[in-house]
Scaffold this motif. Structure first.
Motif, PDB file in Angstrom:
ATOM      1  N   MET A 302       0.865  -1.182   0.000  1.00 12.16           N
ATOM      2  CA  MET A 302       0.000   0.000   0.000  1.00 12.16           C
ATOM      3  C   MET A 302       0.895   1.223   0.000  1.00 12.16           C
ATOM      4  SD  MET A 302      -3.253   0.887   2.431  1.00 12.16           S
ATOM      5  CE  MET A 302      -4.177   2.433   2.327  1.00 12.16           C
ATOM      6  N   VAL A 303       0.663   2.099  -0.963  1.00 10.70           N
ATOM      7  CA  VAL A 303       1.393   3.356  -1.097  1.00 10.70           C
ATOM      8  C   VAL A 303       0.340   4.455  -1.037  1.00 10.70           C
ATOM      9  CG1 VAL A 303       2.917   4.747  -2.543  1.00 10.70           C
ATOM     10  CG2 VAL A 303       3.153   2.242  -2.526  1.00 10.70           C
ATOM     11  N   SER A 304       0.273   5.177   0.090  1.00 10.08           N
ATOM     12  CA  SER A 304      -0.907   6.017   0.292  1.00 10.08           C
ATOM     13  C   SER A 304      -0.696   7.022   1.406  1.00 10.08           C
ATOM     14  CB  SER A 304      -2.091   5.112   0.663  1.00 10.08           C
ATOM     15  OG  SER A 304      -3.247   5.862   0.956  1.00 10.08           O
ATOM     16  N   ARG A 305      -1.498   8.084   1.373  1.00 15.59           N
ATOM     17  CA  ARG A 305      -1.665   8.900   2.563  1.00 15.59           C
ATOM     18  C   ARG A 305      -2.406   8.066   3.611  1.00 15.59           C
ATOM     19  NH1 ARG A 305      -3.797  12.380  -1.145  1.00 15.59           N
ATOM     20  NH2 ARG A 305      -5.805  12.374  -0.098  1.00 15.59           N
ATOM     21  N   LEU A 306      -2.028   8.210   4.856  1.00 14.32           N
ATOM     22  CA  LEU A 306      -2.661   7.448   5.931  1.00 14.32           C
ATOM     23  C   LEU A 306      -3.786   8.282   6.521  1.00 14.32           C
ATOM     24  CD1 LEU A 306       0.490   5.854   7.582  1.00 14.32           C
ATOM     25  CD2 LEU A 306      -0.963   4.977   5.743  1.00 14.32           C
ATOM     26  N   THR A 307      -4.957   8.149   5.909  1.00 18.83           N
ATOM     27  CA  THR A 307      -6.143   8.890   6.319  1.00 18.83           C
ATOM     28  C   THR A 307      -7.343   7.955   6.262  1.00 18.83           C
ATOM     29  OG1 THR A 307      -6.695   9.588   4.068  1.00 18.83           O
ATOM     30  CG2 THR A 307      -5.224  11.036   5.313  1.00 18.83           C
ATOM     31  N   ASP A 308      -8.427   8.383   6.914  1.00 19.74           N
ATOM     32  CA  ASP A 308      -9.660   7.598   6.836  1.00 19.74           C
ATOM     33  C   ASP A 308     -10.188   7.563   5.407  1.00 19.74           C
ATOM     34  OD1 ASP A 308      -9.532   7.051   9.509  1.00 19.74           O
ATOM     35  OD2 ASP A 308     -11.059   8.515  10.110  1.00 19.74           O
ATOM     36  N   GLN A 309     -10.022   8.676   4.662  1.00 17.73           N
ATOM     37  CA  GLN A 309     -10.488   8.680   3.269  1.00 17.73           C
ATOM     38  C   GLN A 309      -9.870   7.540   2.485  1.00 17.73           C
ATOM     39  OE1 GLN A 309      -9.015  11.601   0.401  1.00 17.73           O
ATOM     40  NE2 GLN A 309      -9.572  10.017  -1.058  1.00 17.73           N
ATOM     41  N   LYS A 310      -8.585   7.287   2.716  1.00 12.37           N
ATOM     42  CA  LYS A 310      -7.874   6.241   1.985  1.00 12.37           C
ATOM     43  C   LYS A 310      -8.118   4.849   2.563  1.00 12.37           C
ATOM     44  CE  LYS A 310      -5.801   8.903  -1.032  1.00 12.37           C
ATOM     45  NZ  LYS A 310      -6.032   8.774  -2.496  1.00 12.37           N
ATOM     46  N   GLY A 311      -8.947   4.755   3.607  1.00 11.45           N
ATOM     47  CA  GLY A 311      -9.257   3.457   4.186  1.00 11.45           C
ATOM     48  C   GLY A 311      -8.133   2.866   5.000  1.00 11.45           C
ATOM     49  N   ALA A 312      -7.217   3.706   5.486  1.00  8.90           N
ATOM     50  CA  ALA A 312      -6.094   3.191   6.271  1.00  8.90           C
ATOM     51  C   ALA A 312      -6.590   2.511   7.545  1.00  8.90           C
ATOM     52  CB  ALA A 312      -5.125   4.324   6.602  1.00  8.90           C
ATOM     53  N   ASP A 313      -7.652   3.029   8.154  1.00  9.91           N
ATOM     54  CA  ASP A 313      -8.201   2.399   9.356  1.00  9.91           C
ATOM     55  C   ASP A 313      -8.797   1.035   9.038  1.00  9.91           C
ATOM     56  OD1 ASP A 313     -10.137   3.914   7.842  1.00  9.91           O
ATOM     57  OD2 ASP A 313     -11.567   3.610   9.474  1.00  9.91           O
ATOM     58  N   LEU A 314      -9.366   0.883   7.841  1.00  8.62           N
ATOM     59  CA  LEU A 314      -9.889  -0.428   7.433  1.00  8.62           C
ATOM     60  C   LEU A 314      -8.758  -1.442   7.288  1.00  8.62           C
ATOM     61  CD1 LEU A 314     -12.480   0.649   4.690  1.00  8.62           C
ATOM     62  CD2 LEU A 314     -12.885   0.198   7.124  1.00  8.62           C
ATOM     63  N   LEU A 315      -7.626  -0.993   6.764  1.00  6.24           N
ATOM     64  CA  LEU A 315      -6.476  -1.886   6.636  1.00  6.24           C
ATOM     65  C   LEU A 315      -6.007  -2.365   8.004  1.00  6.24           C
ATOM     66  CD1 LEU A 315      -4.261  -3.302   5.046  1.00  6.24           C
ATOM     67  CD2 LEU A 315      -2.990  -1.140   4.998  1.00  6.24           C
ATOM     68  N   LEU A 316      -5.968  -1.464   8.984  1.00  4.81           N
ATOM     69  CA  LEU A 316      -5.616  -1.898  10.337  1.00  4.81           C
ATOM     70  C   LEU A 316      -6.567  -2.986  10.828  1.00  4.81           C
ATOM     71  CD1 LEU A 316      -4.808   1.518  12.039  1.00  4.81           C
ATOM     72  CD2 LEU A 316      -3.195  -0.372  11.753  1.00  4.81           C
ATOM     73  N   GLY A 317      -7.825  -2.834  10.485  1.00  8.33           N
ATOM     74  CA  GLY A 317      -8.825  -3.798  10.941  1.00  8.33           C
ATOM     75  C   GLY A 317      -8.688  -5.174  10.320  1.00  8.33           C
ATOM     76  N   VAL A 318      -8.112  -5.266   9.110  1.00  8.95           N
ATOM     77  CA  VAL A 318      -8.002  -6.574   8.448  1.00  8.95           C
ATOM     78  C   VAL A 318      -6.625  -7.213   8.622  1.00  8.95           C
ATOM     79  CG1 VAL A 318      -9.745  -6.003   6.707  1.00  8.95           C
ATOM     80  CG2 VAL A 318      -7.322  -5.607   6.196  1.00  8.95           C
ATOM     81  N   LEU A 319      -5.712  -6.561   9.342  1.00  7.92           N
ATOM     82  CA  LEU A 319      -4.378  -7.134   9.498  1.00  7.92           C
ATOM     83  C   LEU A 319      -4.403  -8.545  10.103  1.00  7.92           C
ATOM     84  CD1 LEU A 319      -2.138  -4.102  10.562  1.00  7.92           C
ATOM     85  CD2 LEU A 319      -2.097  -5.363   8.406  1.00  7.92           C
ATOM     86  N   PRO A 320      -5.221  -8.814  11.128  1.00 11.01           N
ATOM     87  CA  PRO A 320      -5.264 -10.204  11.630  1.00 11.01           C
ATOM     88  C   PRO A 320      -5.716 -11.193  10.556  1.00 11.01           C
ATOM     89  CG  PRO A 320      -6.232  -8.690  13.222  1.00 11.01           C
ATOM     90  CD  PRO A 320      -6.023  -7.908  11.974  1.00 11.01           C
ATOM     91  N   LYS A 321      -6.686 -10.807   9.734  1.00 17.11           N
ATOM     92  CA  LYS A 321      -7.150 -11.687   8.664  1.00 17.11           C
ATOM     93  C   LYS A 321      -6.051 -11.916   7.634  1.00 17.11           C
ATOM     94  CE  LYS A 321     -10.305 -14.066   6.454  1.00 17.11           C
ATOM     95  NZ  LYS A 321     -10.844 -15.327   7.014  1.00 17.11           N
ATOM     96  N   MET A 322      -5.270 -10.885   7.329  1.00 25.09           N
ATOM     97  CA  MET A 322      -4.171 -11.043   6.378  1.00 25.09           C
ATOM     98  C   MET A 322      -3.164 -12.058   6.902  1.00 25.09           C
ATOM     99  SD  MET A 322      -3.588  -7.102   5.086  1.00 25.09           S
ATOM    100  CE  MET A 322      -2.264  -7.538   3.958  1.00 25.09           C
TER     101      MET A 322
END
Length: 482
Positions: A302-322
């Protein structure tokens, strides 16, 4: 046709997002199609330092609160793009972020800083500044240039047509009523519905939307989305009223910069017909970032600004699933301090599985996209998005939310439609995790995965088609006399 692009960024001199990439590539593509395309930029230090063949066009003296304003002419080093630069040391010769002060807040005089850019743009377009050049079309980009069409409208006799491009409607350039008197705006321009007034404030973005002859956005789907309450940020009524003059044109990418066959920033080059270099790039980036070096593990980037708009918080939420699915993560980006800290902590807790680099690193971005298997763009909204197109170009399959330009460029296999990635609908961890699981299933069939890679790499996302669409839009604007 003579076109003046008014903006604040151009890669590689100033870039905080995709705007800089677009202004570096679109004028070049337009010149190839016979358009006399030029830029007008503020005189930030990096822009002044990146000009060749610099000369003085005009000394405007004191203007908009700046004691000394000059207009310079030069060419962007490397690309040769012709550019005018507003040299106003009081407003622009500041180090760091072009919009934010050292305290990470907007500069308190941003309204005057970017009103000056719009004011000079109007006079340059009319032919007042450069005695040998004037514009047929003034093309203003995003809120920083939003007052350029407003100032043009103050002199309707000297008719120059205007286009205003929305790159991200959420960033509006709001200013206090205390600033109104300093911007040389006529009182009627501040009216609520079809003027600059926005809930008691003034809005540069709304000025561009209300006063331009034509509007454009950076993808067809986003052109529709911003006319709806969900994505219109309170401006959907105005945009809906102008939908007959609103065009969505999908951005391109600069394929001289983003090309896995010739990219000098990656360890090994490759193509859709010979993918061996990609496996080398993956091994090298896993080793570089301290991830477990294993070609059998899927590497998501992931190459991105770390903001809610970019879904960065969603990525944190799926890290265990990854982790459960056996997917590594390599991230580079910066943004919300709380999100930055959360990702640093995640990397500390999962060595060999998660790598986090905070900051902007262009060479590392190239290495990640070349070496990754999957590129994540889980945005809540995304006007166009470029990283998913970079991923497509490099055979790094995008996993995206179905919004804006992401929906226009990434398709998951269904009803015989070629698949070049993975898509989820709702902005929640559950839908995101299901898409990751589908990707992990496909990963087990390397033939199916490589088929999708080649499908992705063979699509043309160059600027040629987009430049042709912009030229057609300009012609429509020039022929429209209403």
């Amino acid at each position: 046709m003579r076109v003046l692009h008014v903006a604040t960024e151009v890669y590689p001199l100033v870039k905080t997002g995709g705007l800089g990439d677009i202004l570096a590539a679109l004028p070049v593509a337009q010149q190839a199609q016979g358009v006399d395309a030029r830029l007008l930029l503020p005189g930030f230090p990096a822009i002044l330092d990146g000009l060749d063949d610099v000369g003085l066009v005009a000394d405007l003296g004191s203007l908009m609160g700046a004691a000394r304003v000059r207009v310079l002419w030069g060419r962007i080093r490397g690309s040769g793009i012709p550019a005018y630069v507003v040299d106003a040391p009081w407003y622009y010769r500041r180090e760091g972020n072009p919009y934010l002060g050292p305290d990470n807040r907007d500069w308190p005089d941003n309204a005057r800083r970017f009103a000056l850019l719009g004011k000079v743009a109007a006079h340059l377009a009319w032919g007042d500044v450069d005695p040998i050049w004037k514009a047929d079309v003034l093309h203003a980009h995003d809120w920083h240039a939003g007052l350029a069409p407003v100032y043009l409208s103050q002199n309707p006799v000297r008719r120059v047509r205007s286009v205003f491009s929305v790159h991200n409607l959420a960033y509006q350039g709001l200013f206090s009523p205390d600033d109104w008197a300093t911007l040389a705006l006529e009182p009627w321009m501040l009216r609520p519905m079809y003027g600059l007034e926005y809930h008691g404030w003034g809005s540069f973005m709304k000025g561009g939307l209300a006063f331009s002859d034509w509007l454009s956005t950076v993808s067809p789907r986003y052109a529709y989305e911003i006319t709806t309450p969900e994505f219109g940020v309170g401006l959907d009524g105005l945009l809906l009223s102008r939908r007959d003059r609103l065009t969505g044109i999908l951005n391109g990418i600069d394929q001289t910069v983003w090309n896995p066959q010739i990219d000098g920033l990656v360890p090994a080059n490759y193509s859709a017909h010979d993918l061996n270099g990609k496996w080398v790039d993956k091994e090298r980036v896993q080793h570089e970032l301290g991830l477990a070096v294993d070609p059998g593990r899927m590497l998501a980037v992931m190459v991105s600004r770390l903001t809610d708009q970019k879904g960065a918080d969603l990525l944190l939420g799926v890290l265990p699933k990854m982790r459960e699915l056996g997917i590594q993560l390599a991230l580079v980006g910066s943004g919300d301090p709380a999100l930055q800290d959360a990702f640093r902590k995640a990397a500390q807790e999962a060595p060999g599985w998660v790598s986090v680099t905070i900051g902007y690193d262009e060479p590392l971005s190239h290495r990640l996209i070349a070496g990754g298997d999957l590129i994540l763009v889980p945005s809540r909204f995304e006007p166009c998005g470029l990283t998913q197109m970079y991923g497509l170009r490099y055979g790094t399959l995008p996993l995206v939310r179905r919004v804006g330009g992401l929906a226009d460029t990434v398709h998951e296999y269904h009803d015989g439609q070629p698949s070049n990635g993975f898509v989820f609908n709702r902005a929640d961890v559950h839908d995101f995790a299901l898409a990751l699981a589908r990707a992990a299933d496909v990963w087990q069939d390397r033939g199916a995965w490589e088929w999708r890679m080649r499908t992705a790499m063979e699509v043309d996302h160059s600027w040629g088609p987009a430049a042709a669409d912009y030229l057609a839009m300009y012609r429509q604007v020039l022929s429209d006399r209403n």
